[in-house]
Design an enzyme around this catalytic site. Structure first.
Site, short mmCIF file in Angstrom:
data_model
loop_
_atom_site.label_atom_id
_atom_site.label_comp_id
_atom_site.label_asym_id
_atom_site.label_seq_id
_atom_site.Cartn_x
_atom_site.Cartn_y
_atom_site.Cartn_z
N TYR A 25 -19.10 1.67 5.81
CA TYR A 25 -19.72 2.37 5.52
C TYR A 25 -19.56 2.68 7.44
O TYR A 25 -20.29 3.55 8.03
CB TYR A 25 -21.07 2.55 5.41
CG TYR A 25 -20.89 2.99 3.35
CD1 TYR A 25 -21.26 4.31 2.73
CD2 TYR A 25 -21.28 1.48 2.84
CE1 TYR A 25 -20.84 4.38 1.73
CE2 TYR A 25 -21.04 2.85 1.38
CZ TYR A 25 -20.68 3.53 1.12
OH TYR A 25 -20.15 4.43 -0.39
N GLU A 26 -19.70 1.49 8.19
CA GLU A 26 -19.97 2.04 9.32
C GLU A 26 -18.54 2.21 9.85
O GLU A 26 -18.75 2.98 10.83
CB GLU A 26 -19.92 0.61 10.26
CG GLU A 26 -21.91 0.23 9.92
CD GLU A 26 -22.60 0.64 10.30
OE1 GLU A 26 -22.47 1.04 11.44
OE2 GLU A 26 -23.98 0.73 9.53
#
Length: 160
Positions: A55-56
């Protein structure tokens, strides 16, 4: 003219970093994280770390994101220039004692060491909004499906 020179230097450094960058495959990254001792570190699993990295950065070591406050986030774990690394631009605490550009290559041991420092801070994994939003309280076993990693059976074990 001085500002233009600084911009050229920054772009050159980012281009060089991009050439040594890597977008990891999920299982390949799981193996690296497990080998680096992240499974069970501070009670978190490799699944937690994979979820955050996905997700980063989408598992992309060269990913840089710029924040409204003027700071930037670097690498596979999106480590912030105001706190964890020094980009030469943002006033920083540089708590990992590392140049932010060193977080943009395929060699992620320095990223992992810094991420361990983040996880050891008072915020722990909550330092990453993505962990709170997408990973905490979710079944993270999906992140490890099909991956041949030797996970600890007791995730509270910590050898650090």
């Amino acid at each position: 003219m001085k500002v233009c020179s600084i911009v050229v230097v920054i772009l050159a450094v980012l281009l060089i970093a991009k050439l040594d960058a890597k977008i990891y495959e999920r299982c390949e990254l799981a193996k690296k994280l497990e080998e680096a001792g992240l499974d069970g570190f501070k009670g978190y699993t490799v699944g937690d770390w994979l979820c955050v990295a996905h997700y980063e950065s989408g598992f992309d070591t060269s990913f840089v994101d710029h924040n409204p406050d003027g700071s930037s986030e670097y690498g596979i774990f999106q480590l912030n220039s105001a706190w964890w690394c020094n980009n030469g631009i943002t006033p920083t605490q540089n708590l990992c004692n590392i140049d932010c550009n060193d977080l943009l290559n395929r060699h992620i041991l320095d990223d992992i060491i810094c991420a361990k420092r983040v996880a050891s801070s008072h915020k722990s994994m909550k330092a990453w909004d993505s962990w709170t939003q997408h990973c905490a309280g979710h079944d993270l076993s999906e992140w490890l499906k099909g991956c041949s990693v030797r996970l600890k059976t007791d995730s509270s074990y910590n050898n650090w």
